[in-house]
Design a protein around this motif. Structure first.
Motif, PDB file in Angstrom:
ATOM      1  N   LYS A  71       0.803  -1.143   0.078  1.00  7.69           N
ATOM      2  CA  LYS A  71      -0.001   0.003   0.160  1.00  7.69           C
ATOM      3  C   LYS A  71       0.854   1.253   0.153  1.00  7.69           C
ATOM      4  O   LYS A  71       1.804   1.427   0.859  1.00  7.69           O
ATOM      5  N   GLY A  72       0.645   2.173  -0.953  1.00  6.91           N
ATOM      6  CA  GLY A  72       1.483   3.405  -0.976  1.00  6.91           C
ATOM      7  C   GLY A  72       2.680   3.081  -1.928  1.00  6.91           C
ATOM      8  O   GLY A  72       3.344   4.250  -2.257  1.00  6.91           O
ATOM      9  N   TRP A  73       3.023   2.201  -2.175  1.00  4.97           N
ATOM     10  CA  TRP A  73       4.651   1.636  -2.745  1.00  4.97           C
ATOM     11  C   TRP A  73       4.192   2.410  -4.275  1.00  4.97           C
ATOM     12  O   TRP A  73       3.205   2.281  -4.784  1.00  4.97           O
ATOM     13  N   THR A  74       5.221   2.790  -4.878  1.00  4.01           N
ATOM     14  CA  THR A  74       5.377   3.325  -6.252  1.00  4.01           C
ATOM     15  C   THR A  74       6.311   2.546  -7.079  1.00  4.01           C
ATOM     16  O   THR A  74       7.560   1.892  -6.621  1.00  4.01           O
ATOM     17  N   LEU A  75       6.071   2.322  -8.380  1.00  7.37           N
ATOM     18  CA  LEU A  75       6.719   2.060  -9.448  1.00  7.37           C
ATOM     19  C   LEU A  75       6.975   3.086 -10.533  1.00  7.37           C
ATOM     20  O   LEU A  75       5.913   3.433 -10.949  1.00  7.37           O
ATOM     21  N   THR A  76       8.149   3.712 -10.793  1.00  9.65           N
ATOM     22  CA  THR A  76       8.377   4.625 -11.758  1.00  9.65           C
ATOM     23  C   THR A  76       9.249   4.264 -12.731  1.00  9.65           C
ATOM     24  O   THR A  76      10.235   3.557 -12.632  1.00  9.65           O
ATOM     25  N   ASP A  77       9.297   4.907 -13.961  1.00 11.75           N
ATOM     26  CA  ASP A  77      10.129   4.757 -15.075  1.00 11.75           C
ATOM     27  C   ASP A  77      10.904   6.020 -14.994  1.00 11.75           C
ATOM     28  O   ASP A  77      10.946   6.858 -14.097  1.00 11.75           O
ATOM     29  N   ALA A  78      11.998   6.160 -16.012  1.00 13.79           N
ATOM     30  CA  ALA A  78      13.024   7.317 -15.781  1.00 13.79           C
ATOM     31  C   ALA A  78      12.173   8.665 -16.045  1.00 13.79           C
ATOM     32  O   ALA A  78      12.729   9.612 -15.736  1.00 13.79           O
ATOM     33  N   GLN A  79      11.106   8.790 -16.778  1.00 10.32           N
ATOM     34  CA  GLN A  79      10.294  10.078 -16.886  1.00 10.32           C
ATOM     35  C   GLN A  79       9.436  10.382 -16.145  1.00 10.32           C
ATOM     36  O   GLN A  79       8.572  11.150 -16.131  1.00 10.32           O
ATOM     37  N   LYS A  80       9.517   9.456 -14.745  1.00  8.43           N
ATOM     38  CA  LYS A  80       8.498   9.639 -13.716  1.00  8.43           C
ATOM     39  C   LYS A  80       7.201   9.389 -13.913  1.00  8.43           C
ATOM     40  O   LYS A  80       6.216   9.910 -13.011  1.00  8.43           O
ATOM     41  N   HIS A  81       6.655   8.496 -14.882  1.00  6.33           N
ATOM     42  CA  HIS A  81       5.533   8.117 -14.919  1.00  6.33           C
ATOM     43  C   HIS A  81       5.292   7.044 -13.589  1.00  6.33           C
ATOM     44  O   HIS A  81       6.297   6.203 -13.416  1.00  6.33           O
ATOM     45  N   THR A  82       4.242   7.425 -13.004  1.00  4.67           N
ATOM     46  CA  THR A  82       4.149   6.651 -11.567  1.00  4.67           C
ATOM     47  C   THR A  82       3.039   5.873 -11.487  1.00  4.67           C
ATOM     48  O   THR A  82       1.850   6.152 -11.846  1.00  4.67           O
ATOM     49  N   TYR A  83       3.019   4.522 -10.974  1.00  2.33           N
ATOM     50  CA  TYR A  83       1.970   3.751 -10.548  1.00  2.33           C
ATOM     51  C   TYR A  83       2.121   3.473  -9.133  1.00  2.33           C
ATOM     52  O   TYR A  83       3.067   3.113  -8.625  1.00  2.33           O
ATOM     53  N   THR A  84       1.189   3.836  -8.191  1.00  6.25           N
ATOM     54  CA  THR A  84       1.009   3.875  -6.949  1.00  6.25           C
ATOM     55  C   THR A  84       0.035   2.751  -6.536  1.00  6.25           C
ATOM     56  O   THR A  84      -1.289   2.498  -6.882  1.00  6.25           O
ATOM     57  N   PHE A  85       0.464   1.895  -5.692  1.00  5.36           N
ATOM     58  CA  PHE A  85      -0.103   0.510  -5.163  1.00  5.36           C
ATOM     59  C   PHE A  85      -1.192   1.182  -4.215  1.00  5.36           C
ATOM     60  O   PHE A  85      -0.963   1.774  -3.489  1.00  5.36           O
ATOM     61  N   GLY A  86      -2.598   0.594  -4.438  1.00  5.26           N
ATOM     62  CA  GLY A  86      -3.546   0.764  -3.348  1.00  5.26           C
ATOM     63  C   GLY A  86      -3.548  -0.140  -2.286  1.00  5.26           C
ATOM     64  O   GLY A  86      -2.342  -0.710  -1.978  1.00  5.26           O
ATOM     65  N   THR A  87      -4.405  -0.489  -1.786  1.00  6.08           N
ATOM     66  CA  THR A  87      -4.623  -1.585  -0.690  1.00  6.08           C
ATOM     67  C   THR A  87      -4.136  -2.941  -1.552  1.00  6.08           C
ATOM     68  O   THR A  87      -4.978  -3.328  -2.099  1.00  6.08           O
ATOM     69  N   PHE A  88      -2.826  -3.389  -1.119  1.00  4.62           N
ATOM     70  CA  PHE A  88      -2.389  -4.697  -1.861  1.00  4.62           C
ATOM     71  C   PHE A  88      -1.504  -5.380  -0.953  1.00  4.62           C
ATOM     72  O   PHE A  88      -0.548  -4.740  -0.474  1.00  4.62           O
ATOM     73  N   THR A  89      -1.519  -6.477  -0.835  1.00  8.67           N
ATOM     74  CA  THR A  89      -0.574  -7.445  -0.086  1.00  8.67           C
ATOM     75  C   THR A  89       0.064  -8.583  -1.175  1.00  8.67           C
ATOM     76  O   THR A  89      -0.866  -9.180  -1.637  1.00  8.67           O
TER      77      THR A  89
END
Length: 151
Positions: A71-89
């Protein structure tokens, strides 16, 4: 130095030497949550169809012995496109695939719901961070002749 102080000092030194070997409290020895694979060049025609968008993805693997809340972790690329995890285990020994396009989130696939590609076909860097911003892992690639990178 007294015998008891010498014994205590020796015991402390032995523990300090053993910790890096993972024999006492070595959390890293138990595994990690990390990016395990990036499929950056989706197969077929780059037509921005949902199927093509979902053909590019990043797999995150939990090799620890416990489930980890993303939850709240992010996955980004070099251009800062960001995916943020919601509630996920992410369960122990499990992987989740973060797909670029749209779909229904499950225990093994989550979707960024984008209408454009994120991962460059020639080079890029994926970075995984905890909710507090601490970098967990990153994986880079720079080979346009293949479609994926094992990290």
């Amino acid at each position: 130095m007294t015998r008891s102080r010498l014994t205590a000092l020796l015991a402390t030194c032995v523990v300090a030497l053993l910790l890096p070997l993972g024999t006492a409290g070595g959390a890293q020895a138990a595994g990690a949550v990390k990016i395990s694979k990036i499929h950056y060049n989706s197969p077929g025609k780059d037509d921005r169809s949902n199927a093509s968008l979902n053909g590019e993805w990043v797999r995150i693997t939990n090799s620890t012995t416990k489930a980890v809340s993303l939850k709240g972790w992010t996955l980004t690329d070099a251009q800062k496109h960001t995916y943020t995890f919601g509630t996920f285990t992410l369960g122990s020994g499990k992987s989740v695939t973060v797909r670029t396009g749209s779909g229904k989130n499950t225990a093994s696939n989550v979707y960024q719901n984008r209408r454009a590609y994120v991962w460059n076909n020639d080079k890029d860097t994926a970075t995984l961070r905890k909710a507090n911003g601490t970098k967990v892992h990153s994986c880079s690639y720079n080979n346009p002749k293949v479609e994926f990178k094992n990290c």
